[in-house]
Design an enzyme around this catalytic site. Structure first.
Site, mmCIF file in Angstrom:
data_model
loop_
_atom_site.group_PDB
_atom_site.id
_atom_site.type_symbol
_atom_site.label_atom_id
_atom_site.label_comp_id
_atom_site.label_asym_id
_atom_site.label_seq_id
_atom_site.Cartn_x
_atom_site.Cartn_y
_atom_site.Cartn_z
ATOM 1 N N SER A 1 0.817 -1.214 0.000
ATOM 2 C CA SER A 1 0.000 0.000 0.000
ATOM 3 C C SER A 1 0.848 1.260 0.000
ATOM 4 C CB SER A 1 -0.911 0.015 1.233
ATOM 5 O OG SER A 1 -1.855 -1.027 1.175
ATOM 6 N N HIS B 1 -3.813 -0.133 -4.768
ATOM 7 C CA HIS B 1 -3.105 -1.220 -5.430
ATOM 8 C C HIS B 1 -3.507 -1.243 -6.902
ATOM 9 C CE1 HIS B 1 -1.537 -3.518 -1.807
ATOM 10 N NE2 HIS B 1 -2.235 -2.527 -1.294
ATOM 11 N N HIS C 1 -5.742 -9.419 -0.765
ATOM 12 C CA HIS C 1 -5.621 -9.748 0.651
ATOM 13 C C HIS C 1 -6.705 -10.748 1.054
ATOM 14 C CE1 HIS C 1 -3.771 -5.754 0.248
ATOM 15 N NE2 HIS C 1 -3.015 -6.073 1.275
ATOM 16 N N TYR D 1 -8.446 -10.653 3.681
ATOM 17 C CA TYR D 1 -9.594 -9.983 4.274
ATOM 18 C C TYR D 1 -10.618 -9.529 3.233
ATOM 19 C CZ TYR D 1 -7.165 -5.523 3.216
ATOM 20 O OH TYR D 1 -6.526 -4.482 2.597
ATOM 21 N N GLU D 2 -10.229 -9.529 1.965
ATOM 22 C CA GLU D 2 -11.160 -9.176 0.899
ATOM 23 C C GLU D 2 -12.048 -10.349 0.500
ATOM 24 O OE1 GLU D 2 -8.810 -5.986 -1.771
ATOM 25 O OE2 GLU D 2 -7.749 -7.871 -1.469
ATOM 26 N N ALA E 1 3.082 -2.078 3.866
ATOM 27 C CA ALA E 1 2.900 -0.977 4.807
ATOM 28 C C ALA E 1 2.586 -1.589 6.161
ATOM 29 C CB ALA E 1 1.766 -0.069 4.349
ATOM 30 N N MET F 1 -1.059 -6.684 7.347
ATOM 31 C CA MET F 1 -2.107 -7.596 6.882
ATOM 32 C C MET F 1 -1.727 -8.356 5.618
ATOM 33 S SD MET F 1 -5.333 -4.989 7.450
ATOM 34 C CE MET F 1 -5.478 -4.049 8.994
ATOM 35 N N SER F 2 -0.436 -8.577 5.400
ATOM 36 C CA SER F 2 -0.012 -9.260 4.166
ATOM 37 C C SER F 2 1.316 -9.969 4.388
ATOM 38 C CB SER F 2 0.118 -8.230 3.032
ATOM 39 O OG SER F 2 1.194 -7.331 3.299
ATOM 40 N N ASN G 1 2.777 4.226 10.535
ATOM 41 C CA ASN G 1 2.149 4.758 11.750
ATOM 42 C C ASN G 1 2.664 3.999 12.965
ATOM 43 O OD1 ASN G 1 0.124 2.673 10.346
ATOM 44 N ND2 ASN G 1 -0.084 2.475 12.581
ATOM 45 N N HIS H 1 -6.751 4.370 6.986
ATOM 46 C CA HIS H 1 -6.003 3.959 5.795
ATOM 47 C C HIS H 1 -5.397 5.156 5.062
ATOM 48 C CE1 HIS H 1 -4.751 1.241 2.669
ATOM 49 N NE2 HIS H 1 -5.335 1.976 1.742
#
Length: 278
Positions: free
Chosen positions: A31, A62, A84, A86-87, A114, A212-213, A236, A249
């Site tokens: 990201s 993306h 991902h 989560y999608e 990220a 998350m990846s 962050n 995000h």
């Protein structure tokens, strides 16, 4: 269709559109880091939708494009974006693009992402060399029947992130005056961000950044014997570390874009010696 046949179909589609391409190193851009692809020369672009079996990324940052060309004098295949779990994608589909890079001839893949930092001393804007990971999801892209032609049923993950590649990235960072942090990446499923209590637990377990990846891709690549390196772009500080702040995000995108130039310089320097080694 078996996974092997799905990979062959993807490779055939890529070779039909870029018959002269012979990438040696694959790169996956996370990201906000898509601008790294701008540094690739002699580029040929192929949309994911034109490659059979490639899942379409649902995150707007993306691009969903494979770029073939040269970076640092090394033939590369760059995945601009990833899908991902989560999608709603199956993990086998999530890792198909990186498996395709291996089938194209990439014996090394550099994964980027990220991530949120678990340490105040490693703040937004830093690049972190991933030295190991913790799979916090309990999920594995290799669950189910094993494709023996791709790799063994059971395999070692002691050196998931190649030590020699890490050393070359350290050298590249030193040469480019980029202060690389180092640490362990913790994979969460998402898409919700973590709670402060979860972040405290991750820190106790030895994690240094969370995202998350990356982990399922690392597992799938190591299954195939591909050398892996990974870099997190710290966007962050994690939940609960900055009183009164909320994660979103948009911050990930802003910080990721700001780091893309440093990442491009780092990877170009890293790859400049790859041709000499081969």
């Amino acid at each position: 269709m078996s996974e092997l046949h799905a990979l062959d179909a993807a490779v055939d589609a890529i070779r039909a559109r870029a018959p002269g391409a012979a990438p040696k190193v694959g790169i996956v851009l996370g990201s906000g880091l898509g601008a790294v692809a701008d540094a690739v020369t002699d580029a040929t672009d192929i949309r994911y939708e034109d490659i059979p079996g490639f899942p379409r990324p649902g995150v707007t940052s993306h691009a969903g494009r494979l770029r073939l060309g040269s970076l640092g004098g090394t033939p590369v295949a760059v995945l601009q974006g990833r899908a991902h779990a989560y999608e709603g994608h199956r993990l086998a589909d999530v890792v198909r693009p990186v498996r395709t890079l291996a089938r194209l001839g990439c014996d090394t893949v550099v994964l980027t992402n990220a991530a949120g930092s678990l340490h105040a001393s490693v703040g937004p804007g830093r690049l972190m060399l991933v030295t190991d990971h913790i799979n916090g999801t309990g999920l594995n892209p290799l669950a189910g029947a094993n494709e023996d032609a791709l790799g063994p049923r059971f395999f070692d993950m002691t050196s998931a992130y190649d030590a020699a590649l890490q050393e070359r990235l350290r050298d590249a960072g030193h040469a480019e005056r980029i202060a690389l942090a180092e640490g362990v990446y913790y994979w969460v499923l998402g898409p919700s961000f973590e709670t402060p209590a979860e972040i405290r637990a991750m820190r106790i377990l030895g994690a240094d950044a969370v995202g998350m990846s990356t982990v399922p891709e690392t597992i799938a690549l190591r299954h195939m014997g591909v050398r892996v390196a990974a870099i997190s772009g710290i966007t962050n500080l994690a939940a609960g570390m900055v009183p009164g702040s909320a994660l979103d995000h948009a911050e990930t995108m802003t910080r990721g874009s700001a780091m893309a130039a440093d990442l491009a310089r780092l990877l170009s320097r890293f790859l400049s010696g790859a041709t000499d080694e081969r």
